[in-house]
Design a protein around this motif. Structure first.
Motif, PDB file in Angstrom:
ATOM      1  N   MET A 109       9.147 -31.860 -22.167  1.00 59.50           N
ATOM      2  CA  MET A 109       9.394 -31.443 -23.540  1.00 59.50           C
ATOM      3  C   MET A 109       9.309 -32.640 -24.479  1.00 59.50           C
ATOM      4  SD  MET A 109      10.145 -29.130 -25.818  1.00 59.50           S
ATOM      5  CE  MET A 109      11.068 -27.700 -25.384  1.00 59.50           C
ATOM      6  N   GLY A 110       9.888 -33.769 -24.071  1.00 57.36           N
ATOM      7  CA  GLY A 110       9.896 -34.937 -24.945  1.00 57.36           C
ATOM      8  C   GLY A 110       8.503 -35.421 -25.283  1.00 57.36           C
ATOM      9  N   LEU A 111       7.604 -35.433 -24.280  1.00 56.27           N
ATOM     10  CA  LEU A 111       6.230 -35.870 -24.515  1.00 56.27           C
ATOM     11  C   LEU A 111       5.517 -34.922 -25.470  1.00 56.27           C
ATOM     12  CD1 LEU A 111       3.950 -37.823 -23.923  1.00 56.27           C
ATOM     13  CD2 LEU A 111       3.385 -36.442 -21.916  1.00 56.27           C
ATOM     14  N   LEU A 112       5.746 -33.632 -25.296  1.00 51.19           N
ATOM     15  CA  LEU A 112       5.124 -32.646 -26.176  1.00 51.19           C
ATOM     16  C   LEU A 112       5.546 -32.859 -27.629  1.00 51.19           C
ATOM     17  CD1 LEU A 112       3.418 -30.039 -26.435  1.00 51.19           C
ATOM     18  CD2 LEU A 112       5.538 -28.779 -26.098  1.00 51.19           C
ATOM     19  N   ILE A 113       6.827 -33.072 -27.855  1.00 54.92           N
ATOM     20  CA  ILE A 113       7.327 -33.288 -29.218  1.00 54.92           C
ATOM     21  C   ILE A 113       6.813 -34.616 -29.767  1.00 54.92           C
ATOM     22  CG2 ILE A 113       9.391 -33.635 -30.616  1.00 54.92           C
ATOM     23  CD1 ILE A 113      10.804 -31.693 -28.662  1.00 54.92           C
ATOM     24  N   SER A 114       6.819 -35.656 -28.942  1.00 56.01           N
ATOM     25  CA  SER A 114       6.300 -36.954 -29.391  1.00 56.01           C
ATOM     26  C   SER A 114       4.828 -36.855 -29.753  1.00 56.01           C
ATOM     27  CB  SER A 114       6.499 -38.011 -28.307  1.00 56.01           C
ATOM     28  OG  SER A 114       7.872 -38.250 -28.111  1.00 56.01           O
ATOM     29  N   ASN A 115       4.040 -36.127 -28.952  1.00 57.91           N
ATOM     30  CA  ASN A 115       2.627 -35.932 -29.265  1.00 57.91           C
ATOM     31  C   ASN A 115       2.451 -35.168 -30.573  1.00 57.91           C
ATOM     32  OD1 ASN A 115       1.768 -37.305 -27.025  1.00 57.91           O
ATOM     33  ND2 ASN A 115       1.381 -35.479 -25.805  1.00 57.91           N
ATOM     34  N   MET A 116       3.327 -34.208 -30.825  1.00 58.94           N
ATOM     35  CA  MET A 116       3.251 -33.460 -32.071  1.00 58.94           C
ATOM     36  C   MET A 116       3.485 -34.396 -33.261  1.00 58.94           C
ATOM     37  SD  MET A 116       5.720 -30.434 -33.532  1.00 58.94           S
ATOM     38  CE  MET A 116       7.080 -31.557 -33.738  1.00 58.94           C
ATOM     39  N   VAL A 117       4.497 -35.238 -33.145  1.00 57.77           N
ATOM     40  CA  VAL A 117       4.858 -36.135 -34.246  1.00 57.77           C
ATOM     41  C   VAL A 117       3.780 -37.179 -34.493  1.00 57.77           C
ATOM     42  CG1 VAL A 117       6.525 -37.900 -34.948  1.00 57.77           C
ATOM     43  CG2 VAL A 117       7.331 -35.761 -33.973  1.00 57.77           C
ATOM     44  N   THR A 118       3.093 -37.618 -33.442  1.00 54.61           N
ATOM     45  CA  THR A 118       2.081 -38.664 -33.595  1.00 54.61           C
ATOM     46  C   THR A 118       0.657 -38.113 -33.580  1.00 54.61           C
ATOM     47  OG1 THR A 118       2.081 -39.074 -31.211  1.00 54.61           O
ATOM     48  CG2 THR A 118       3.571 -40.413 -32.564  1.00 54.61           C
ATOM     49  N   SER A 119       0.506 -36.831 -33.803  1.00 53.56           N
ATOM     50  CA  SER A 119      -0.810 -36.193 -33.809  1.00 53.56           C
ATOM     51  C   SER A 119      -1.779 -36.934 -34.725  1.00 53.56           C
ATOM     52  CB  SER A 119      -0.665 -34.750 -34.289  1.00 53.56           C
ATOM     53  OG  SER A 119      -1.932 -34.186 -34.532  1.00 53.56           O
ATOM     54  N   PRO A 120      -3.022 -37.095 -34.284  1.00 49.96           N
ATOM     55  CA  PRO A 120      -4.002 -37.804 -35.124  1.00 49.96           C
ATOM     56  C   PRO A 120      -4.469 -36.991 -36.322  1.00 49.96           C
ATOM     57  CG  PRO A 120      -5.063 -36.976 -33.156  1.00 49.96           C
ATOM     58  CD  PRO A 120      -3.582 -36.708 -32.997  1.00 49.96           C
ATOM     59  N   TYR A 121      -4.118 -35.721 -36.375  1.00 52.43           N
ATOM     60  CA  TYR A 121      -4.556 -34.880 -37.481  1.00 52.43           C
ATOM     61  C   TYR A 121      -3.664 -35.126 -38.686  1.00 52.43           C
ATOM     62  CZ  TYR A 121      -7.171 -32.815 -33.743  1.00 52.43           C
ATOM     63  OH  TYR A 121      -8.012 -32.645 -32.686  1.00 52.43           O
ATOM     64  N   LEU A 122      -4.157 -35.929 -39.594  1.00 46.03           N
ATOM     65  CA  LEU A 122      -3.366 -36.315 -40.756  1.00 46.03           C
ATOM     66  C   LEU A 122      -3.067 -35.113 -41.636  1.00 46.03           C
ATOM     67  CD1 LEU A 122      -5.199 -39.622 -41.696  1.00 46.03           C
ATOM     68  CD2 LEU A 122      -3.206 -39.310 -40.245  1.00 46.03           C
ATOM     69  N   ARG A 123      -1.895 -35.124 -42.200  1.00 47.27           N
ATOM     70  CA  ARG A 123      -1.432 -34.122 -43.152  1.00 47.27           C
ATOM     71  C   ARG A 123      -1.270 -32.723 -42.556  1.00 47.27           C
ATOM     72  NH1 ARG A 123      -1.808 -37.121 -47.919  1.00 47.27           N
ATOM     73  NH2 ARG A 123      -3.442 -38.654 -47.873  1.00 47.27           N
ATOM     74  N   ASP A 124      -1.323 -32.608 -41.234  1.00 45.47           N
ATOM     75  CA  ASP A 124      -1.033 -31.330 -40.602  1.00 45.47           C
ATOM     76  C   ASP A 124       0.471 -31.193 -40.434  1.00 45.47           C
ATOM     77  OD1 ASP A 124      -3.623 -30.542 -40.453  1.00 45.47           O
ATOM     78  OD2 ASP A 124      -3.869 -30.897 -38.312  1.00 45.47           O
ATOM     79  N   ARG A 125       0.913 -30.038 -40.043  1.00 41.91           N
ATOM     80  CA  ARG A 125       2.345 -29.789 -39.849  1.00 41.91           C
ATOM     81  C   ARG A 125       2.581 -29.357 -38.415  1.00 41.91           C
ATOM     82  NH1 ARG A 125       5.694 -26.071 -43.854  1.00 41.91           N
ATOM     83  NH2 ARG A 125       5.316 -27.928 -45.063  1.00 41.91           N
ATOM     84  N   GLY A 126       3.590 -29.927 -37.796  1.00 48.87           N
ATOM     85  CA  GLY A 126       3.985 -29.531 -36.450  1.00 48.87           C
ATOM     86  C   GLY A 126       5.345 -28.871 -36.511  1.00 48.87           C
TER      87      GLY A 126
END
Length: 107
Positions: free
Chosen positions: A1-18
């Protein structure tokens, strides 16, 4: 779960929403780079049932259950009030997503 959330926060898609839907384990994100987060206009939100309109949410969930798209019966497990430790252990181990503890004895 932690990796999934961390990947969401650091997503390369700028200005997207997680969105983190439900509850994540305490400490699921460790040391996020807040400068990167702000400079790249990242947006992350937490979503819980309180963010919904209960009448609409419940009707929608029931409709999805009826057509077999939300398997509530496989996601929950019911425990007697004397089995709260087992319910917590099963939840932690992933045996059940949501333990339900009946507070009245089944006599």
């Amino acid at each position: 779960m932690g990796l999934l959330i961390s990947n969401m926060v650091t997503s390369p898609y700028l200005r997207d929403r997680g969105a983190n839907v439900g509850v994540s384990k305490s400490g699921a994100i460790r040391n996020p780079d807040l400068t990167d987060f702000m400079q790249n206009c990242r947006n992350a939100v937490g979503v819980v049932e309180n963010d919904s309109v209960p009448g609409t949410l419940i009707r929608t969930l029931v409709d999805l259950y009826v057509v077999g798209k939300v398997p509530f019966d496989r996601l929950v497990k019911i425990y007697d009030k004397h089995k709260t430790n087992q319910a917590a252990a099963d939840s932690e181990a992933g045996v059940t997503l949501d333990p339900i503890v009946h507070m009245q004895s089944h006599a």
